[in-house]
Scaffold this motif. Structure first.
Motif, short mmCIF file in Angstrom:
data_model
loop_
_atom_site.label_atom_id
_atom_site.label_comp_id
_atom_site.label_asym_id
_atom_site.label_seq_id
_atom_site.Cartn_x
_atom_site.Cartn_y
_atom_site.Cartn_z
N ILE A 1 -5.66 26.75 2.81
CA ILE A 1 -4.63 25.87 2.27
C ILE A 1 -4.96 24.42 2.60
N GLU A 2 -5.39 24.17 3.82
CA GLU A 2 -5.76 22.81 4.23
C GLU A 2 -6.94 22.29 3.41
N ALA A 3 -7.92 23.14 3.14
CA ALA A 3 -9.09 22.73 2.37
C ALA A 3 -8.73 22.42 0.91
N ILE A 4 -7.76 23.12 0.37
CA ILE A 4 -7.30 22.85 -1.00
C ILE A 4 -6.61 21.49 -1.03
N GLY A 5 -5.75 21.24 -0.06
CA GLY A 5 -5.06 19.96 0.04
C GLY A 5 -3.93 19.81 -0.96
N ARG A 6 -3.19 18.74 -0.80
CA ARG A 6 -2.01 18.46 -1.63
C ARG A 6 -2.33 17.74 -2.92
N ASP A 7 -3.47 17.11 -2.99
CA ASP A 7 -3.76 16.17 -4.07
C ASP A 7 -4.43 16.82 -5.26
N GLY A 8 -3.66 17.50 -6.09
CA GLY A 8 -4.18 18.05 -7.33
C GLY A 8 -5.03 19.29 -7.16
N SER A 9 -5.74 19.62 -8.24
CA SER A 9 -6.56 20.82 -8.28
C SER A 9 -7.97 20.55 -7.81
N LYS A 10 -8.57 21.59 -7.22
CA LYS A 10 -9.97 21.55 -6.82
C LYS A 10 -10.65 22.79 -7.36
N SER A 11 -11.93 22.69 -7.60
CA SER A 11 -12.67 23.87 -8.05
C SER A 11 -12.90 24.82 -6.88
N GLY B 1 2.24 33.52 -3.19
CA GLY B 1 2.94 32.36 -3.70
C GLY B 1 2.54 31.02 -3.11
N TYR B 2 1.38 30.93 -2.47
CA TYR B 2 0.94 29.68 -1.86
C TYR B 2 0.00 28.87 -2.76
N VAL B 3 -0.69 29.54 -3.68
CA VAL B 3 -1.74 28.90 -4.46
C VAL B 3 -1.58 29.25 -5.94
N ASN B 4 -1.86 28.26 -6.79
CA ASN B 4 -1.97 28.46 -8.24
C ASN B 4 -3.45 28.50 -8.59
N ARG B 5 -3.79 29.32 -9.58
CA ARG B 5 -5.18 29.40 -10.05
C ARG B 5 -5.16 29.29 -11.57
N VAL C 1 -12.95 27.60 -12.27
CA VAL C 1 -11.62 28.00 -11.82
C VAL C 1 -11.09 26.92 -10.89
N LEU C 2 -9.89 26.42 -11.21
CA LEU C 2 -9.26 25.38 -10.41
C LEU C 2 -8.11 25.99 -9.60
N ILE C 3 -7.99 25.54 -8.38
CA ILE C 3 -6.92 26.02 -7.51
C ILE C 3 -6.13 24.83 -6.98
N SER C 4 -4.84 25.06 -6.81
CA SER C 4 -3.95 24.03 -6.28
C SER C 4 -2.83 24.72 -5.51
N LEU C 5 -2.12 23.94 -4.73
CA LEU C 5 -1.04 24.49 -3.92
C LEU C 5 0.26 24.52 -4.70
N THR C 6 1.02 25.60 -4.51
CA THR C 6 2.38 25.67 -5.01
C THR C 6 3.27 24.85 -4.08
N GLU C 7 4.55 24.77 -4.37
CA GLU C 7 5.47 24.08 -3.45
C GLU C 7 5.46 24.74 -2.07
N GLY D 1 2.97 26.39 -0.78
CA GLY D 1 1.69 26.02 -0.19
C GLY D 1 1.70 24.61 0.36
N LYS D 2 2.37 23.71 -0.34
CA LYS D 2 2.47 22.33 0.13
C LYS D 2 3.29 22.24 1.41
N ARG D 3 4.34 23.06 1.52
CA ARG D 3 5.12 23.09 2.77
C ARG D 3 4.26 23.61 3.92
N ALA D 4 3.47 24.65 3.66
CA ALA D 4 2.58 25.18 4.69
C ALA D 4 1.55 24.12 5.10
N PHE D 5 1.00 23.42 4.11
CA PHE D 5 0.04 22.35 4.38
C PHE D 5 0.67 21.30 5.29
#
Length: 146
Positions: A42-52, A78-82, A92-98, A100-104
């Motif tokens: 979750i930390e590696a994905i981060g809050r700022d948008g999608s990452k591959s 329910g922590y990550v969107n793909r 494939v792009l991944i981002s945090l859900t709400e 996931g952002k709270r966990a981050f």
């Protein structure tokens, strides 16, 4: 006890304790369904948008296949969107859900508190020496066995 023995004792104890302490601090009731490793994904994905997937896998020093297993579990919980990239459907792009952002944010707060406790009472010169020493240690681990 000389400096070598003291540093050895402190570092060994620190390395042995850090994962267990971090897990107890960050895996609270709201996030009891994930592991410490999940929290680092979750930390590696981060809050700022999608990452591959490949970007996150590289940041974690794991294969995309290994990351896929972790992401599958985090999506189910329910922590990550793909989603597939609109520009290149192979990506494939991944981002945090709400959630996931709270966990981050919770994980980030633990790290901020840890840093504050580390530098508390140090003057700027002592902080600089500490940063230099820990950077040397990081480089040792990064290059060990290469």
């Amino acid at each position: 006890m000389d400096t070598y023995e003291t540093l050895n004792e402190v570092l060994v104890k620190l390395f042995n304790d850090i994962m267990a302490i971090e897990e107890k601090a960050i895996i609270i009731d709201e996030f009891k369904d994930i592991t410490n490793n999940d929290m680092h994904v979750i930390e590696a994905i981060g809050r700022d948008g999608s990452k591959s997937m490949s970007t996150v896998a590289k940041a974690l020093s794991v294969t995309v296949g290994t990351l896929t297993i972790a992401i599958n579990n985090l999506v189910k919980k329910g922590y990550v969107n793909r989603e597939r990239s609109e520009k290149d459907r192979r990506v494939v792009l991944i981002s945090l859900t709400e959630k996931g952002k709270r966990a981050f944010g919770h994980h980030r707060k633990f790290h901020e508190d840890m840093i504050e406790a580390t530098i508390q009472g140090l003057d700027p010169e002592e902080t600089e020496v500490l940063v230099h020493s820990l950077t040397n240690l990081k480089e040792f681990f990064r290059n060990y066995g290469k």
